[in-house]
Design a protein around this motif. Structure first.
Motif, PDB file in Angstrom:
ATOM      1  N   PRO A 416      38.633  29.805  19.069  1.00 55.55           N
ATOM      2  CA  PRO A 416      38.282  29.706  17.522  1.00 55.55           C
ATOM      3  C   PRO A 416      39.016  27.614  17.482  1.00 55.55           C
ATOM      4  CG  PRO A 416      39.252  32.019  17.807  1.00 55.55           C
ATOM      5  CD  PRO A 416      38.835  31.306  19.510  1.00 55.55           C
ATOM      6  N   LYS A 417      38.418  27.064  16.846  1.00 51.04           N
ATOM      7  CA  LYS A 417      39.000  25.882  16.506  1.00 51.04           C
ATOM      8  C   LYS A 417      40.377  25.650  16.047  1.00 51.04           C
ATOM      9  CE  LYS A 417      34.732  23.559  16.585  1.00 51.04           C
ATOM     10  NZ  LYS A 417      34.139  21.922  15.864  1.00 51.04           N
ATOM     11  N   THR A 418      40.667  26.788  15.054  1.00 48.87           N
ATOM     12  CA  THR A 418      42.315  27.453  14.495  1.00 48.87           C
ATOM     13  C   THR A 418      42.901  27.637  15.338  1.00 48.87           C
ATOM     14  OG1 THR A 418      41.311  28.914  13.696  1.00 48.87           O
ATOM     15  CG2 THR A 418      41.111  26.746  12.017  1.00 48.87           C
ATOM     16  N   ASP A 419      42.532  27.654  16.367  1.00 43.11           N
ATOM     17  CA  ASP A 419      43.551  28.329  17.043  1.00 43.11           C
ATOM     18  C   ASP A 419      44.154  26.917  18.366  1.00 43.11           C
ATOM     19  OD1 ASP A 419      45.324  29.753  18.918  1.00 43.11           O
ATOM     20  OD2 ASP A 419      43.403  30.366  20.748  1.00 43.11           O
ATOM     21  N   THR A 420      45.384  26.659  17.620  1.00 42.19           N
ATOM     22  CA  THR A 420      45.677  25.205  18.342  1.00 42.19           C
ATOM     23  C   THR A 420      45.895  25.742  19.733  1.00 42.19           C
ATOM     24  OG1 THR A 420      47.801  25.412  16.519  1.00 42.19           O
ATOM     25  CG2 THR A 420      46.079  23.918  16.451  1.00 42.19           C
ATOM     26  N   SER A 421      47.428  27.258  19.602  1.00 43.33           N
ATOM     27  CA  SER A 421      47.706  27.097  20.773  1.00 43.33           C
ATOM     28  C   SER A 421      47.020  27.866  21.834  1.00 43.33           C
ATOM     29  CB  SER A 421      48.642  28.947  20.423  1.00 43.33           C
ATOM     30  OG  SER A 421      47.957  30.156  20.394  1.00 43.33           O
ATOM     31  N   HIS A 422      45.719  28.131  21.697  1.00 39.79           N
ATOM     32  CA  HIS A 422      44.219  28.723  22.524  1.00 39.79           C
ATOM     33  C   HIS A 422      44.854  30.043  23.027  1.00 39.79           C
ATOM     34  CE1 HIS A 422      43.097  24.020  22.616  1.00 39.79           C
ATOM     35  NE2 HIS A 422      44.587  23.895  23.430  1.00 39.79           N
ATOM     36  N   LEU A 423      45.498  30.221  22.388  1.00 37.99           N
ATOM     37  CA  LEU A 423      45.533  31.856  23.135  1.00 37.99           C
ATOM     38  C   LEU A 423      44.757  32.762  22.651  1.00 37.99           C
ATOM     39  CD1 LEU A 423      47.214  34.762  23.343  1.00 37.99           C
ATOM     40  CD2 LEU A 423      48.402  34.384  21.164  1.00 37.99           C
ATOM     41  N   LYS A 424      43.558  32.410  21.751  1.00 34.28           N
ATOM     42  CA  LYS A 424      42.547  33.200  21.232  1.00 34.28           C
ATOM     43  C   LYS A 424      41.370  33.464  21.598  1.00 34.28           C
ATOM     44  CE  LYS A 424      44.315  35.046  17.318  1.00 34.28           C
ATOM     45  NZ  LYS A 424      44.919  37.068  17.230  1.00 34.28           N
ATOM     46  N   LYS A 425      41.285  32.154  22.710  1.00 31.04           N
ATOM     47  CA  LYS A 425      40.038  32.260  23.183  1.00 31.04           C
ATOM     48  C   LYS A 425      39.587  32.553  25.055  1.00 31.04           C
ATOM     49  CE  LYS A 425      37.830  28.117  26.605  1.00 31.04           C
ATOM     50  NZ  LYS A 425      38.130  26.643  26.750  1.00 31.04           N
ATOM     51  N   SER A 426      38.418  33.474  24.659  1.00 30.92           N
ATOM     52  CA  SER A 426      38.716  34.126  25.393  1.00 30.92           C
ATOM     53  C   SER A 426      37.593  33.854  26.684  1.00 30.92           C
ATOM     54  CB  SER A 426      37.477  35.692  25.261  1.00 30.92           C
ATOM     55  OG  SER A 426      36.543  35.368  24.748  1.00 30.92           O
ATOM     56  N   HIS A 427      37.411  34.333  27.986  1.00 31.74           N
ATOM     57  CA  HIS A 427      36.932  34.251  29.179  1.00 31.74           C
ATOM     58  C   HIS A 427      35.476  33.856  28.404  1.00 31.74           C
ATOM     59  CE1 HIS A 427      40.686  35.475  31.167  1.00 31.74           C
ATOM     60  NE2 HIS A 427      39.981  34.970  31.963  1.00 31.74           N
ATOM     61  N   LYS A 428      34.432  33.912  29.437  1.00 37.90           N
ATOM     62  CA  LYS A 428      33.020  33.599  29.002  1.00 37.90           C
ATOM     63  C   LYS A 428      31.977  33.968  30.331  1.00 37.90           C
ATOM     64  CE  LYS A 428      29.972  30.006  27.305  1.00 37.90           C
ATOM     65  NZ  LYS A 428      29.909  28.481  27.631  1.00 37.90           N
ATOM     66  N   GLY A 429      30.948  34.926  30.094  1.00 35.32           N
ATOM     67  CA  GLY A 429      30.486  35.600  31.182  1.00 35.32           C
ATOM     68  C   GLY A 429      31.744  37.062  31.655  1.00 35.32           C
ATOM     69  N   CYS A 430      30.637  37.197  32.977  1.00 36.62           N
ATOM     70  CA  CYS A 430      31.075  37.647  33.985  1.00 36.62           C
ATOM     71  C   CYS A 430      32.733  37.210  34.217  1.00 36.62           C
ATOM     72  CB  CYS A 430      31.007  38.707  35.107  1.00 36.62           C
ATOM     73  SG  CYS A 430      29.398  40.312  33.573  1.00 36.62           S
ATOM     74  N   CYS A 431      33.195  38.305  35.035  1.00 39.97           N
ATOM     75  CA  CYS A 431      34.819  37.897  35.563  1.00 39.97           C
ATOM     76  C   CYS A 431      34.734  38.490  36.884  1.00 39.97           C
ATOM     77  CB  CYS A 431      36.110  38.153  34.948  1.00 39.97           C
ATOM     78  SG  CYS A 431      36.193  37.225  33.068  1.00 39.97           S
ATOM     79  N   ARG A 432      34.991  37.339  37.920  1.00 36.30           N
ATOM     80  CA  ARG A 432      35.678  37.549  39.082  1.00 36.30           C
ATOM     81  C   ARG A 432      36.886  37.536  39.594  1.00 36.30           C
ATOM     82  NH1 ARG A 432      35.829  35.399  44.678  1.00 36.30           N
ATOM     83  NH2 ARG A 432      35.691  33.805  44.035  1.00 36.30           N
ATOM     84  N   VAL A 433      37.693  38.882  39.905  1.00 36.66           N
ATOM     85  CA  VAL A 433      38.943  38.176  39.737  1.00 36.66           C
ATOM     86  C   VAL A 433      39.467  38.079  41.710  1.00 36.66           C
ATOM     87  CG1 VAL A 433      41.856  39.135  39.919  1.00 36.66           C
ATOM     88  CG2 VAL A 433      40.728  39.769  37.931  1.00 36.66           C
ATOM     89  N   TYR A 434      40.252  36.753  41.941  1.00 34.68           N
ATOM     90  CA  TYR A 434      40.119  37.068  43.940  1.00 34.68           C
ATOM     91  C   TYR A 434      41.706  36.349  43.903  1.00 34.68           C
ATOM     92  CZ  TYR A 434      39.834  32.027  42.450  1.00 34.68           C
ATOM     93  OH  TYR A 434      39.605  30.643  41.790  1.00 34.68           O
ATOM     94  N   ASP A 435      42.440  36.740  45.290  1.00 36.21           N
ATOM     95  CA  ASP A 435      43.791  36.045  45.644  1.00 36.21           C
ATOM     96  C   ASP A 435      43.337  34.635  46.617  1.00 36.21           C
ATOM     97  OD1 ASP A 435      46.110  35.678  47.379  1.00 36.21           O
ATOM     98  OD2 ASP A 435      46.185  37.653  47.450  1.00 36.21           O
ATOM     99  N   ASP A 436      43.932  33.391  46.042  1.00 31.32           N
ATOM    100  CA  ASP A 436      44.038  32.280  45.911  1.00 31.32           C
ATOM    101  C   ASP A 436      45.630  32.245  47.011  1.00 31.32           C
ATOM    102  OD1 ASP A 436      43.738  29.963  47.022  1.00 31.32           O
ATOM    103  OD2 ASP A 436      44.125  28.858  44.857  1.00 31.32           O
ATOM    104  N   ASN A 437      45.682  32.834  47.768  1.00 29.10           N
ATOM    105  CA  ASN A 437      46.946  32.579  48.884  1.00 29.10           C
ATOM    106  C   ASN A 437      48.193  33.040  47.735  1.00 29.10           C
ATOM    107  OD1 ASN A 437      45.653  30.886  51.010  1.00 29.10           O
ATOM    108  ND2 ASN A 437      45.780  28.705  49.105  1.00 29.10           N
ATOM    109  N   GLY A 438      47.812  34.079  48.391  1.00 30.75           N
ATOM    110  CA  GLY A 438      49.272  34.976  47.499  1.00 30.75           C
ATOM    111  C   GLY A 438      49.271  35.141  45.509  1.00 30.75           C
TER     112      GLY A 438
END
Length: 481
Positions: A416-438
């Motif tokens: 949402p453009k009105t979301d100035t806090s950028h809280l509402k922006k979601s991920h896009k597409g599928c996600c991969r969670v990974y460990d980057d040096n802990g």
């Protein structure tokens, strides 16, 4: 709620979204994510409660209150509610008839291991459908998942915050840790049970008895043999007042507790029913012989007033009366027959301030015990500001980010453009969670669910695939400490 048909455990709008999705939708992928912390000093959330939710609801409740019902009974229960809610023309029955006949929930849930400290913005849970007909079911589950899961995660995180403070001061000044007194201040028994279960990830003591059965049932905690869920003998004001009413003298009951009722058991005694400092300065010295000969510890319990001032002065006064010893780190420890426990106002900031003040005066942290009650799980005071604990404390949301429509793979997102806090922006597409040096990180904008992800299958097609014990989760958080 035990009699509510399972497919009705949602907000109204979930019941009509199936017809709103694009024609040809055969797959939907959604993620459950803590997006942003409202706390300045806590940017990770403890992930806890999914396994209990799966066992209790996706397996137990759905079986009893959906799949085990006859089709006619299920449809009657559904239409009776939905006709009132939005009217017969505004929802479809085919979807739930098909699901009922299938006989199980065609979902796959992949998740981080419970007990993981999850940074903001990293998905904890990934949900997708395993049958092309039931893409609608993925987001339908959001309501029941949210209402059952966000609070155990918040409570587990708060418990972890107390544990970190306790570990610091105990490591610094000592060679029991706090307990939970939260039951009466919770909104219902279920909340009290889950709150204390979350607390027990970080500590061994609670006064909420049902938490023992809960973690035994859903996490194989084996509380009896592992020393988890320890309570305590304690008085309350009605007990003190009832005894005082007999002869107008508190000392009679104090001596009775020590010599007749609990001669071989430690107990706490609420001590401010009338005059706290009279109890500490006059009555306890008159009971010194009984206290020193008691096979246990008497914990004096103030229950009102300035917690910091009273706690520090009490420890100093008990040292003057009963003495003690100096531990290997050079800090004073009260005689093992006497101590103090506070169960009112034990906020994170108050607890830390008391330990700081005791340390300044040369006293070890284990001279005082705390009973952390309901307020401390309902609001957090940070830098003079009170933050109420809600789903928004960590900005938890579940959003659909990927779909397959007529064979075409599509990224789904909101920004949402009105979301100035950028809280509402979601991920896009599928996600991969990974460990980057802990450090846990998330990669999105993928066009396939990743097999190279820390999100691994926990539940699939009505069955629990991966199971943790309570010990597994605690070890994940504290390495067996």
């Amino acid at each position: 709620m035990d009699n509510t048909m399972a497919l009705l455990l949602s907000d109204t709008y979930k019941q009509c979204h199936d017809r709103m999705y694009p024609n040809g939708l055969t797959k939907l992928v959604s993620y459950w994510v803590p997006r942003k912390s409202m706390l300045e000093n806590q940017n990770e959330m403890v992930f806890f409660g999914l396994q209990a939710f799966i066992k209790e609801y996706l397996m137990g409740y759905f079986q009893k209150n959906f799949f085990d019902l006859s089709e006619d009974e299920m449809l009657t229960l559904y239409t009776d509610s939905m006709d009132v809610q939005i009217g017969r023309d505004n929802y479809d029955l085919d979807k739930i008839v098909e699901l009922h006949r299938l006989g199980y929930l065609p979902l796959e849930i992949r998740a981080l291991p419970e007990g993981t400290l999850v940074p903001m913005g990293v998905p904890c849970i990934e949900i997708t459908n395993t049958d092309n007909k039931f893409a609608w079911l993925v987001q339908w589950i959001e309501c029941i998942l949210q209402v059952e899961l966000w609070k155990p995660c918040c409570h587990a995180t708060i418990g972890h915050m107390y544990r970190e403070i306790a570990d610091y001061w105990y490591n610094k000044t000592t060679d029991g840790l706090p307990g939970n007194f939260g039951m009466r201040g919770m909104s219902c028994m279920d909340e009290a049970t889950r709150c204390s279960a979350s607390w027990l990830l970080s500590f061994n003591k609670t006064s909420t008895i049902p938490a023992i059965n809960y973690i035994d049932r859903y996490y194989n905690a084996d509380c009896k043999n592992n020393g988890i869920g320890i309570g305590a003998v304690s008085t309350e004001h009605s007990v003190m007042g009832a005894n005082f009413s007999i002869d107008g003298d508190e000392i009679t009951f104090v001596k009775r507790l020590l010599t007749e009722l609990y001669p071989n058991t430690s107990f706490s005694m609420v001590s401010d029913t009338y005059d706290y400092w009279n109890m500490v300065n006059n009555i306890l010295p008159q009971c010194k012989e009984e206290i020193m000969n008691h096979n246990g510890k008497l914990l004096v319990r103030p229950d009102s007033g300035d917690i910091v001032e009273i706690s520090v002065k009490t420890v100093e006064r008990l040292w003057e009366i009963f003495g003690g010893s100096v531990n290997g780190k050079g800090y004073k420890v009260l005689n093992p027959h006497i101590g103090i426990i506070y169960g009112d106002g034990c906020t994170l900031s108050n607890v830390e301030t008391i330990w700081k003040e005791l340390e300044k005066r040369g006293f070890a942290a284990n001279n005082i015990a705390y009973g952390v009650g309901a307020f401390c799980f309902t609001a957090i005071v940070e830098n003079g500001k009170m933050i109420v604990v809600t789903r928004d404390t960590f900005g938890i949301a579940m959003k659909a980010t990927y779909g397959v429509i007529d064979g075409k793979k599509l990224m789904i997102f909101k920004d949402p453009k009105t979301d100035t806090s950028h809280l509402k922006k979601s991920h896009k597409g599928c996600c991969r969670v990974y460990d980057d040096n802990g450090e846990l990180k998330c990669q999105d904008q993928l066009l396939e669910m990743s097999d190279n992800s820390l999100l691994t299958t926990v539940f699939k097609d009505g069955e629990l695939v991966r199971e943790d014990t309570f010990a597994d989760i605690r070890n994940r958080m504290y390495g067996g400490k």
